[in-house]
Motif scaffolding. Structure first.
Motif, mmCIF file in Angstrom:
data_model
loop_
_atom_site.group_PDB
_atom_site.id
_atom_site.type_symbol
_atom_site.label_atom_id
_atom_site.label_comp_id
_atom_site.label_asym_id
_atom_site.label_seq_id
_atom_site.Cartn_x
_atom_site.Cartn_y
_atom_site.Cartn_z
ATOM 1 N N ASN A 154 10.688 -9.638 11.042
ATOM 2 C CA ASN A 154 9.267 -9.993 11.141
ATOM 3 C C ASN A 154 8.667 -9.500 12.452
ATOM 4 O OD1 ASN A 154 10.478 -11.669 12.975
ATOM 5 N ND2 ASN A 154 9.852 -13.597 11.986
ATOM 6 N N SER A 155 9.401 -8.627 13.138
ATOM 7 C CA SER A 155 8.906 -8.075 14.403
ATOM 8 C C SER A 155 8.021 -6.857 14.198
ATOM 9 C CB SER A 155 10.095 -7.696 15.298
ATOM 10 O OG SER A 155 10.932 -6.746 14.647
ATOM 11 N N VAL A 156 7.834 -6.453 12.940
ATOM 12 C CA VAL A 156 6.956 -5.317 12.627
ATOM 13 C C VAL A 156 5.962 -5.753 11.556
ATOM 14 C CG1 VAL A 156 8.688 -3.568 13.223
ATOM 15 C CG2 VAL A 156 8.555 -4.436 10.880
ATOM 16 N N VAL A 157 4.933 -4.932 11.376
ATOM 17 C CA VAL A 157 3.931 -5.153 10.328
ATOM 18 C C VAL A 157 4.162 -4.115 9.232
ATOM 19 C CG1 VAL A 157 1.473 -5.163 9.766
ATOM 20 C CG2 VAL A 157 2.261 -6.083 11.962
ATOM 21 N N TYR A 158 4.135 -4.562 7.994
ATOM 22 C CA TYR A 158 4.392 -3.673 6.857
ATOM 23 C C TYR A 158 3.064 -3.254 6.245
ATOM 24 C CZ TYR A 158 9.023 -5.510 7.609
ATOM 25 O OH TYR A 158 10.213 -5.874 8.195
ATOM 26 N N LEU A 159 2.875 -1.934 6.178
ATOM 27 C CA LEU A 159 1.617 -1.381 5.693
ATOM 28 C C LEU A 159 1.886 -0.576 4.430
ATOM 29 C CD1 LEU A 159 -1.405 -1.181 6.385
ATOM 30 C CD2 LEU A 159 -0.894 0.955 7.614
ATOM 31 N N THR A 194 4.400 -10.135 7.653
ATOM 32 C CA THR A 194 3.017 -9.678 7.689
ATOM 33 C C THR A 194 2.912 -8.363 6.937
ATOM 34 O OG1 THR A 194 2.750 -10.695 9.864
ATOM 35 C CG2 THR A 194 1.083 -9.093 9.174
ATOM 36 N N CYS A 195 2.122 -8.359 5.896
ATOM 37 C CA CYS A 195 2.017 -7.175 5.032
ATOM 38 C C CYS A 195 0.553 -6.937 4.671
ATOM 39 C CB CYS A 195 2.857 -7.371 3.767
ATOM 40 S SG CYS A 195 2.850 -5.959 2.646
ATOM 41 N N HIS A 196 0.133 -5.680 4.737
ATOM 42 C CA HIS A 196 -1.248 -5.305 4.395
ATOM 43 C C HIS A 196 -1.229 -4.128 3.425
ATOM 44 C CE1 HIS A 196 -2.845 -7.840 7.629
ATOM 45 N NE2 HIS A 196 -1.940 -7.297 8.432
ATOM 46 N N ILE A 197 -2.252 -4.063 2.605
ATOM 47 C CA ILE A 197 -2.486 -2.905 1.736
ATOM 48 C C ILE A 197 -3.685 -2.149 2.297
ATOM 49 C CG2 ILE A 197 -3.034 -2.098 -0.585
ATOM 50 C CD1 ILE A 197 -1.807 -4.629 -1.694
ATOM 51 N N VAL A 198 -3.491 -0.872 2.587
ATOM 52 C CA VAL A 198 -4.567 -0.077 3.180
ATOM 53 C C VAL A 198 -5.724 0.043 2.192
ATOM 54 C CG1 VAL A 198 -5.193 2.173 4.128
ATOM 55 C CG2 VAL A 198 -2.944 1.213 4.583
ATOM 56 N N LYS A 199 -6.910 -0.264 2.670
ATOM 57 C CA LYS A 199 -8.110 -0.132 1.844
ATOM 58 C C LYS A 199 -8.790 1.207 2.160
ATOM 59 C CE LYS A 199 -7.548 -4.176 0.012
ATOM 60 N NZ LYS A 199 -7.109 -4.300 -1.385
ATOM 61 N N ILE A 200 -8.361 2.227 1.436
ATOM 62 C CA ILE A 200 -8.941 3.558 1.614
ATOM 63 C C ILE A 200 -9.474 4.037 0.274
ATOM 64 C CG2 ILE A 200 -7.455 4.224 3.556
ATOM 65 C CD1 ILE A 200 -5.660 5.662 1.566
ATOM 66 N N HIS A 201 -10.281 5.081 0.328
ATOM 67 C CA HIS A 201 -10.768 5.696 -0.896
ATOM 68 C C HIS A 201 -9.674 6.641 -1.374
ATOM 69 C CE1 HIS A 201 -13.188 7.456 -3.940
ATOM 70 N NE2 HIS A 201 -14.348 7.036 -3.456
ATOM 71 N N SER A 202 -8.899 6.183 -2.329
ATOM 72 C CA SER A 202 -7.721 6.952 -2.741
ATOM 73 C C SER A 202 -8.078 8.301 -3.345
ATOM 74 C CB SER A 202 -6.903 6.136 -3.740
ATOM 75 O OG SER A 202 -7.676 5.832 -4.891
ATOM 76 N N THR A 255 2.656 -9.912 -2.263
ATOM 77 C CA THR A 255 2.885 -11.342 -2.475
ATOM 78 C C THR A 255 4.326 -11.730 -2.139
ATOM 79 O OG1 THR A 255 1.220 -11.345 -4.234
ATOM 80 C CG2 THR A 255 2.761 -13.186 -4.171
ATOM 81 N N SER A 256 5.275 -10.906 -2.563
ATOM 82 C CA SER A 256 6.680 -11.181 -2.283
ATOM 83 C C SER A 256 6.965 -11.168 -0.785
ATOM 84 C CB SER A 256 7.555 -10.156 -3.006
ATOM 85 O OG SER A 256 8.911 -10.337 -2.686
ATOM 86 N N PHE A 257 6.390 -10.224 -0.065
ATOM 87 C CA PHE A 257 6.595 -10.137 1.385
ATOM 88 C C PHE A 257 5.978 -11.343 2.091
ATOM 89 C CE2 PHE A 257 7.591 -5.433 2.346
ATOM 90 C CZ PHE A 257 8.464 -5.382 1.279
ATOM 91 N N SER A 258 4.820 -11.758 1.633
ATOM 92 C CA SER A 258 4.155 -12.903 2.259
ATOM 93 C C SER A 258 4.973 -14.182 2.084
ATOM 94 C CB SER A 258 2.758 -13.083 1.662
ATOM 95 O OG SER A 258 1.954 -11.940 1.906
ATOM 96 N N LYS A 259 5.611 -14.336 0.924
ATOM 97 C CA LYS A 259 6.453 -15.512 0.691
ATOM 98 C C LYS A 259 7.658 -15.542 1.635
ATOM 99 C CE LYS A 259 5.265 -16.160 -4.179
ATOM 100 N NZ LYS A 259 5.760 -16.148 -5.594
#
Length: 503
Positions: free
Chosen positions: A204-209, A236-244, A228-232
């Motif tokens: 948990n020492s890094v952020v997962y993107l 810390t996990c994020h999904i990049v909000k970009i124009h794919s 959702t699985s990572f958050s449980k």
């Protein structure tokens, strides 16, 4: 050796069988039994075109002018020969030979007289004005070259149509300048087995993107199960909000800004996992902006990404391919540009030509830990019943009285069947295994640790859960966790190696 491998190696069957003195009746069956494959036939036709082109060299103006005097001599000789034939016409008719021979001689005389008239015209033109004959010869040469060029263009177009992406698939492995890959499949399987038994090692020492791929903006559940699985697990996990559907370079800049924002906000380094075009976008961000991100990024994992290019994207956009005959290119332009307001450059950036151009300018840094993951889609009839869950439909009118929440119905589409059809197409045409959109050999980033599972998984499985997934098999979230765990271990090993070199 398959036809695809033989074509890729440049081998070809002989165009015509050897004549073994059996006569015409013996030669014809040999011709039919030795016909080469379609690709090889086009190659032979191209070689034949080159040969014929060499038989029609361009006329030289200076030499044509110098030979004008020779044309006069030849014309005079033909006129003399014609007059001799005329004077001896009676002798020929009285000679005891067949009438057929007389006819042939008469026709030859007529041809000679015609040639004499033509040469006489050229001779007069050369005597009167040498520029006239020079211009005529140059014009004739120009027309001849135009005809040859058109013929060559048709042959080249036919060759491109037949071969398609055959010469491009797997180019990364054939490039001697690209660093070799390392197989990490066994290590990955061991990690995945531990995860299924409840042993989780992600720090948990890094952020997962998580970086989604093409059309992810229109799939609300893209990467949601993994996040959702990572958050449980308290990660810390994020999904990049970009124009794919934007270009690779545009998304690379946005991903770079995302990484810097996360780093300055959390003071933690970032581990990236990109799927499909998302892996290409993430790799581009690290390649272009590595000087700004080298202290902020811990590693990169790319899953089913067309790092070397995609044969589907290339064949849709390449001239003379599928896009020309069934209007696929036009339909893609309408879909991307008009319907979802994207950029056609997003698809063009995944072609082999664009990927080659990009990777010549921007390569992944050697010190960056990289893991590549690719699969093969199943093409069995069972996939026709596979439905991918891509979204939820809320029905407020069907809300239950107990909680008052609107009822949700799953929105499913048969992505598995589409991927199976595309995989079958690539298998039949090129002899290459793929996940439906990306050939396995094009999904390996040079210098990376490669995971090559034997389980049949299509391109959409990683991000969209199926309604009939086998519970005895790992799900997509567990596979993503195993990939990132492997990436952490690869990074630790690479740091040890770098420190030993420094010492």
């Amino acid at each position: 050796m398959t036809d695809a491998e033989r074509c890729r190696n440049g081998e070809g069957a002989p165009l015509v069988a050897q004549n073994d003195d059996h006569g015409v009746n013996g030669l014809i069956p040999q011709l039919f039994t030795s016909l080469p494959a379609l690709n090889e036939a086009v190659s032979c036709l191209a070689q034949t075109t080159t040969y014929f082109t060499g038989c029609f060299p361009g006329c030289d103006v200076a030499s044509s002018a110098r030979d004008s005097s020779d044309s006069v001599v030849h014309a005079q000789e033909l006129e003399t020969f014609s007059s001799v034939l005329t004077e001896n016409d009676s002798v020929i008719s009285n000679h005891p030979i067949s009438s057929e021979s007389s006819t042939v001689l008469s026709e030859s005389s007529s041809l000679a007289i015609t040639a004499s008239a033509n040469h006489d015209g050229i001779a007069r033109a050369s005597v009167g004005d040498p520029s006239d004959i020079t211009g005529a010869i140059v014009q004739s040469s120009h027309n001849g070259q135009n005809g040859i060029s058109i013929f060559q263009g048709l042959i080249e177009r036919a060759q491109r149509t037949v071969r398609g992406s055959a010469d491009d698939i797997g180019w990364l492995k054939r490039d001697p300048e690209m660093p070799p890959v390392e197989d990490g499949t066994e290590q990955f399987i061991e990690i995945l087995d531990n995860i299924r038994h409840g042993l989780h090692k992600l720090p948990n020492s890094v952020v997962y993107l998580l970086v989604p791929g093409l059309f992810s903006n229109h799939g609300p559940l893209y990467f949601v199960s993994t996040k959702t699985s990572f958050s449980k697990m308290g990660l810390t996990c994020h999904i990049v909000k970009i124009h794919s559907e934007a270009s690779v370079e545009k998304n690379a800049k946005e991903i770079k800004d995302y990484i810097e924002e996360i780093y300055w906000g959390s003071n933690k380094r970032v581990l990236l996992l990109g799927h499909s075009k998302g892996g290409v976008d993430a790799a581009a961000a690290l390649s272009i902006y590595w000087s700004d991100l080298k202290d902020k990024v811990a590693g990169l994992a790319i899953a089913q990404s067309p790092y070397g290019g995609s044969p589907i994207a290339s064949d849709i956009l390449r001239e003379g391919q599928l896009g020309d005959y069934v209007n696929v290119r036009k339909l893609m332009e309408i879909l991307i540009c008009k319907v979802i307001k994207g950029d056609m450059q997003a698809l063009e950036d995944l072609t082999y030509m664009k990927r080659k151009e990009f990777l010549k300018k921007h390569r992944l840094p050697k010190e960056l830990p990289v893991v590549s993951f690719h699969t093969e889609a199943s093409i069995t009839p069972a996939v026709l019943a596979t439905l991918s869950h891509i979204a939820h439909a809320e029905l407020p009118l069907m809300a239950t009285l107990s909680d008052g929440q609107p009822a949700r119905l799953p929105v499913v589409i048969p992505l598995g069947a589409v991927m199976a059809a595309c995989a079958q197409l690539l298998q039949v045409r090129y002899g290459e295994k793929s996940d439906g959109l990306v050939a396995r050999c094009d999904a390996e980033a040079p210098g990376s640790v490669v995971v090559r599972p034997t389980r049949k998984l299509d391109h959409a499985w990683m991000v969209y859960s199926s309604l009939n997934d086998d519970p005895s098999e790992p799900d997509a979230a567990q596979v993503c966790e195993a990939l990132l765990t492997l990436l952490v271990e690869v990074g630790q090993k690479k740091r040890r190696e770098l420190s030993m070199k420094d010492e």
